[in-house]
Design an enzyme around this catalytic site. Sequence first.
Site, PDB file in Angstrom:
ATOM      1  N   CYS A  86      -3.420  16.743 -18.819  1.00 50.75           N
ATOM      2  CA  CYS A  86      -3.574  17.086 -17.296  1.00 50.75           C
ATOM      3  C   CYS A  86      -4.906  16.557 -16.482  1.00 50.75           C
ATOM      4  CB  CYS A  86      -3.846  19.030 -17.836  1.00 50.75           C
ATOM      5  SG  CYS A  86      -2.660  19.651 -18.408  1.00 50.75           S
TER       6      CYS A  86
ATOM      7  N   HIS B  90      -7.970  20.462 -11.272  1.00 52.09           N
ATOM      8  CA  HIS B  90      -7.145  21.245 -12.140  1.00 52.09           C
ATOM      9  C   HIS B  90      -6.348  22.318 -12.208  1.00 52.09           C
ATOM     10  CE1 HIS B  90      -3.657  21.107 -15.124  1.00 52.09           C
ATOM     11  NE2 HIS B  90      -4.663  21.158 -16.480  1.00 52.09           N
TER      12      HIS B  90
ATOM     13  N   ASN C 131      -0.220  25.541 -14.615  1.00 50.11           N
ATOM     14  CA  ASN C 131      -1.297  24.780 -14.711  1.00 50.11           C
ATOM     15  C   ASN C 131       0.962  23.932 -14.938  1.00 50.11           C
ATOM     16  OD1 ASN C 131      -1.279  22.258 -15.836  1.00 50.11           O
ATOM     17  ND2 ASN C 131      -2.662  23.925 -17.695  1.00 50.11           N
TER      18      ASN C 131
END
Length: 320
Positions: free
Chosen positions: A115, A248, A278
Amino acid sequence: MNGPYASIAGVGSELPARQVDNHHFAKYLDTSDEWIRKRTGIVRRHLADKDAKLCDLARPAAQKAIAAAGVTADQIDAIIVATTTPDRIFPATACLLQDALGVQGCPAFDVQAVCCGFLYALSCGEAMIRAERSSCALIVGADIFSRLVDWNDRSTCILFGDGAAAVVLKAAANPGIVALQLGAQGSSADILTAEGHPQRGEFCGKPVTRMDGQSVFTLATRAMIESSLAVCDQAAIKPDEIDWFVPHQANQRIISAVAQRLGIGKEKVVATIAEHGNTSAASIPLALDSIGEQIKSGDRVLMYAAGGGLTWGAALALVP
Ligand code: ACO
């Protein structure tokens, strides 16, 4: 420090057409729309079809970023793709993308920091520009993370979505990426991992995501706060002097906890988690693209992430 500096000149993104909302999971798992919204902020996510190629998502995102930057594909002299879900073990998705864009000869490679991958890739591109090894670098964050999901694990499968987004970094006389910090803590590898690996032509182990959600929550929150503050220190500014916070998109509660600790109002925090879930390496540039119309020249944009590794990072960009 003198120039050349690296400046974000254009942003573009692409999402798979198919959207899946939380009710889908409630049909076959012991979960609910209410639980998912309350604990994560996610309402729906885009999911790629089974046969979709990552490069087919990355290409339109890259083309939109190239157009937004006012350059042509043949001016791109470096391609860096952040991904954990490449189309092939090798060659790198960046090489496949280079061909798909009709670009020839420039260096093209992938970066894997889950990520946090986009910030790692941005850092590589920024360093190449500062070193005068590139003057127009394409930085892509792209993941079909749904490939790494166990659809029967309610604690992980509800979290992820698929997508791609890109920025064009151009050499500039004035500072663009003003400050940047990256870090990793390999001793926390096991709290978020997909352990499968190729061996003699077979996939061994389980290539699906396993996560200790609470440990990730705690460590990721702390890492993003510390990294953001470190970047503010580097740039000698206070968090409240920043115009846009682009985190993020892991979990709305993480986004809010970081914002609270940094002492910033939610009007400055870009949140796309409700619509995207996500999207791993694509998450920051997708969020950045979502505010494209609102960003003004001179705005300060702080991007920050944490991901599997544990990896973390933050970057402060000045809008040209
Ligand atoms: N629906 C209903 N119940 C669920 C679900 C679900 N989808 N998932 C877990 N639960 C249950 C658990 O089994 C547990 O049940 P139990 O009490 O009977 O054991 C209960 O809910 C509470 O579980 P917790 O893990 O304490 O729930 P928490 O409030 O911590 O939320 C979550 C879980 C959302 C995963 C959270 O820990 C989280 O977001 N962690 C960060 C993880 C993350 O963002 N990962 C993404 C990749 S890393 C990154 O991008 C930074």
